[in-house]
Design a protein around this motif. Sequence first.
Motif, PDB file in Angstrom:
ATOM      1  N   ARG A   1       0.824  -1.212   0.000  1.00 36.18           N
ATOM      2  CA  ARG A   1       0.000   0.000   0.000  1.00 36.18           C
ATOM      3  C   ARG A   1       0.857   1.260   0.000  1.00 36.18           C
ATOM      4  N   LYS A   2       1.904   1.272   0.823  1.00 39.52           N
ATOM      5  CA  LYS A   2       2.797   2.427   0.882  1.00 39.52           C
ATOM      6  C   LYS A   2       4.106   2.080   0.187  1.00 39.52           C
ATOM      7  N   PRO A   3       4.650   3.004  -0.586  1.00 38.06           N
ATOM      8  CA  PRO A   3       5.937   2.718  -1.234  1.00 38.06           C
ATOM      9  C   PRO A   3       7.097   2.774  -0.238  1.00 38.06           C
ATOM     10  N   HIS A   4       8.151   2.063  -0.554  1.00 39.82           N
ATOM     11  CA  HIS A   4       9.400   2.111   0.204  1.00 39.82           C
ATOM     12  C   HIS A   4      10.025   3.498  -0.016  1.00 39.82           C
ATOM     13  N   PRO A   5      10.859   3.996   0.887  1.00 39.21           N
ATOM     14  CA  PRO A   5      11.480   5.322   0.679  1.00 39.21           C
ATOM     15  C   PRO A   5      12.232   5.456  -0.651  1.00 39.21           C
ATOM     16  N   CYS A   6      12.682   4.339  -1.235  1.00 36.89           N
ATOM     17  CA  CYS A   6      13.367   4.414  -2.533  1.00 36.89           C
ATOM     18  C   CYS A   6      12.376   4.635  -3.668  1.00 36.89           C
ATOM     19  N   GLY A   7      11.087   4.486  -3.406  1.00 29.14           N
ATOM     20  CA  GLY A   7      10.065   4.693  -4.422  1.00 29.14           C
ATOM     21  C   GLY A   7       9.432   3.408  -4.927  1.00 29.14           C
ATOM     22  N   GLY A   8      10.020   2.261  -4.611  1.00 26.83           N
ATOM     23  CA  GLY A   8       9.492   0.978  -5.084  1.00 26.83           C
ATOM     24  C   GLY A   8       8.344   0.486  -4.218  1.00 26.83           C
TER      25      GLY A   8
ATOM     26  N   GLN B   1       7.111  -2.893  -4.983  1.00 30.73           N
ATOM     27  CA  GLN B   1       7.057  -4.328  -5.222  1.00 30.73           C
ATOM     28  C   GLN B   1       8.148  -5.022  -4.425  1.00 30.73           C
ATOM     29  N   TRP B   2       7.747  -6.114  -3.764  1.00 26.85           N
ATOM     30  CA  TRP B   2       8.630  -6.843  -2.861  1.00 26.85           C
ATOM     31  C   TRP B   2       8.564  -8.324  -3.171  1.00 26.85           C
TER      32      TRP B   2
ATOM     33  N   CYS C   1      13.020  -5.576  -1.370  1.00 28.98           N
ATOM     34  CA  CYS C   1      12.542  -4.551  -2.301  1.00 28.98           C
ATOM     35  C   CYS C   1      13.141  -4.838  -3.671  1.00 28.98           C
ATOM     36  N   LEU C   2      12.312  -4.879  -4.700  1.00 23.66           N
ATOM     37  CA  LEU C   2      12.797  -5.170  -6.043  1.00 23.66           C
ATOM     38  C   LEU C   2      13.416  -3.947  -6.714  1.00 23.66           C
ATOM     39  N   THR C   3      13.281  -2.765  -6.105  1.00 22.58           N
ATOM     40  CA  THR C   3      13.873  -1.560  -6.669  1.00 22.58           C
ATOM     41  C   THR C   3      15.303  -1.360  -6.166  1.00 22.58           C
ATOM     42  N   CYS C   4      15.485  -1.414  -4.848  1.00 16.88           N
ATOM     43  CA  CYS C   4      16.806  -1.114  -4.279  1.00 16.88           C
ATOM     44  C   CYS C   4      17.508  -2.326  -3.675  1.00 16.88           C
ATOM     45  N   GLY C   5      16.789  -3.431  -3.462  1.00 17.78           N
ATOM     46  CA  GLY C   5      17.398  -4.638  -2.929  1.00 17.78           C
ATOM     47  C   GLY C   5      17.430  -4.728  -1.412  1.00 17.78           C
ATOM     48  N   ARG C   6      16.873  -3.761  -0.709  1.00 16.64           N
ATOM     49  CA  ARG C   6      16.858  -3.776   0.757  1.00 16.64           C
ATOM     50  C   ARG C   6      16.036  -4.951   1.256  1.00 16.64           C
ATOM     51  N   VAL C   7      16.554  -5.655   2.269  1.00 18.90           N
ATOM     52  CA  VAL C   7      15.852  -6.790   2.870  1.00 18.90           C
ATOM     53  C   VAL C   7      15.311  -6.350   4.225  1.00 18.90           C
ATOM     54  N   VAL C   8      14.019  -6.643   4.471  1.00 18.95           N
ATOM     55  CA  VAL C   8      13.340  -6.224   5.688  1.00 18.95           C
ATOM     56  C   VAL C   8      12.609  -7.421   6.275  1.00 18.95           C
ATOM     57  N   MET C   9      12.630  -7.542   7.597  1.00 18.62           N
ATOM     58  CA  MET C   9      11.817  -8.546   8.287  1.00 18.62           C
ATOM     59  C   MET C   9      10.706  -7.820   9.026  1.00 18.62           C
TER      60      MET C   9
ATOM     61  N   PRO D   1       6.668  -8.477  11.080  1.00 19.80           N
ATOM     62  CA  PRO D   1       5.734  -9.475  11.624  1.00 19.80           C
ATOM     63  C   PRO D   1       4.589  -9.761  10.652  1.00 19.80           C
ATOM     64  N   ARG D   2       4.054 -10.963  10.720  1.00 16.26           N
ATOM     65  CA  ARG D   2       2.985 -11.398   9.819  1.00 16.26           C
ATOM     66  C   ARG D   2       1.784 -10.442   9.796  1.00 16.26           C
ATOM     67  N   PRO D   3       1.239 -10.010  10.952  1.00 12.85           N
ATOM     68  CA  PRO D   3       0.067  -9.117  10.892  1.00 12.85           C
ATOM     69  C   PRO D   3       0.350  -7.812  10.137  1.00 12.85           C
ATOM     70  N   LYS D   4       1.515  -7.231  10.346  1.00 13.22           N
ATOM     71  CA  LYS D   4       1.864  -5.991   9.655  1.00 13.22           C
ATOM     72  C   LYS D   4       2.023  -6.234   8.156  1.00 13.22           C
ATOM     73  N   PHE D   5       2.637  -7.364   7.789  1.00 12.71           N
ATOM     74  CA  PHE D   5       2.810  -7.709   6.378  1.00 12.71           C
ATOM     75  C   PHE D   5       1.460  -7.866   5.698  1.00 12.71           C
ATOM     76  N   GLU D   6       0.556  -8.636   6.328  1.00 18.43           N
ATOM     77  CA  GLU D   6      -0.746  -8.900   5.711  1.00 18.43           C
ATOM     78  C   GLU D   6      -1.568  -7.628   5.549  1.00 18.43           C
ATOM     79  N   LYS D   7      -1.434  -6.669   6.470  1.00 14.24           N
ATOM     80  CA  LYS D   7      -2.141  -5.390   6.335  1.00 14.24           C
ATOM     81  C   LYS D   7      -1.561  -4.543   5.213  1.00 14.24           C
ATOM     82  N   SER D   8      -0.255  -4.652   4.990  1.00 16.00           N
ATOM     83  CA  SER D   8       0.403  -3.761   4.037  1.00 16.00           C
ATOM     84  C   SER D   8       0.317  -4.236   2.590  1.00 16.00           C
ATOM     85  N   VAL D   9      -0.035  -5.499   2.358  1.00 11.01           N
ATOM     86  CA  VAL D   9      -0.076  -6.024   0.992  1.00 11.01           C
ATOM     87  C   VAL D   9      -1.355  -5.582   0.297  1.00 11.01           C
TER      88      VAL D   9
END
Length: 69
Positions: A13-20, A22-23, A36-44, A46-54
Motif C-alpha cells: 500500500r505504501k511505497p518504500h522510501p526508494c520509491g518501489g 514491489q517486494w 525490495c525489487l527496486t533497491c534490494g533492501r531486505v526487511v523482516m 511481523p505477519r500481521p503488519k505484512f498482511e495489512k500492508s499487501v
Amino acid sequence: MIRYQVGDVVRTRKPHPCGGDQWEVMRTGIDFRIRCLTCGRVVMIPRPKFEKSVRAVVRSGGDDNQTGK
C-alpha cells in the motif's frame, strides 16, 4: 485468507522510501522476510503488519517453476 509462499512478488500500500512498491517474499512464518525489487533492501516484518500492508500479489512464486514445453 491468502497463503503467501517464498518467491511471491507483492505490491504494498505504501511505497518504500526508494520509491518501489514491489517486494519479493524470501521467508514466511511468524515473521516475513521481504526484499525490495527496486533497491534490494531486505526487511523482516511481523505477519500481521505484512498482511495489512499487501495490496496485491503481482506474481506467484509457483509460476516460475512451470516450463511451457
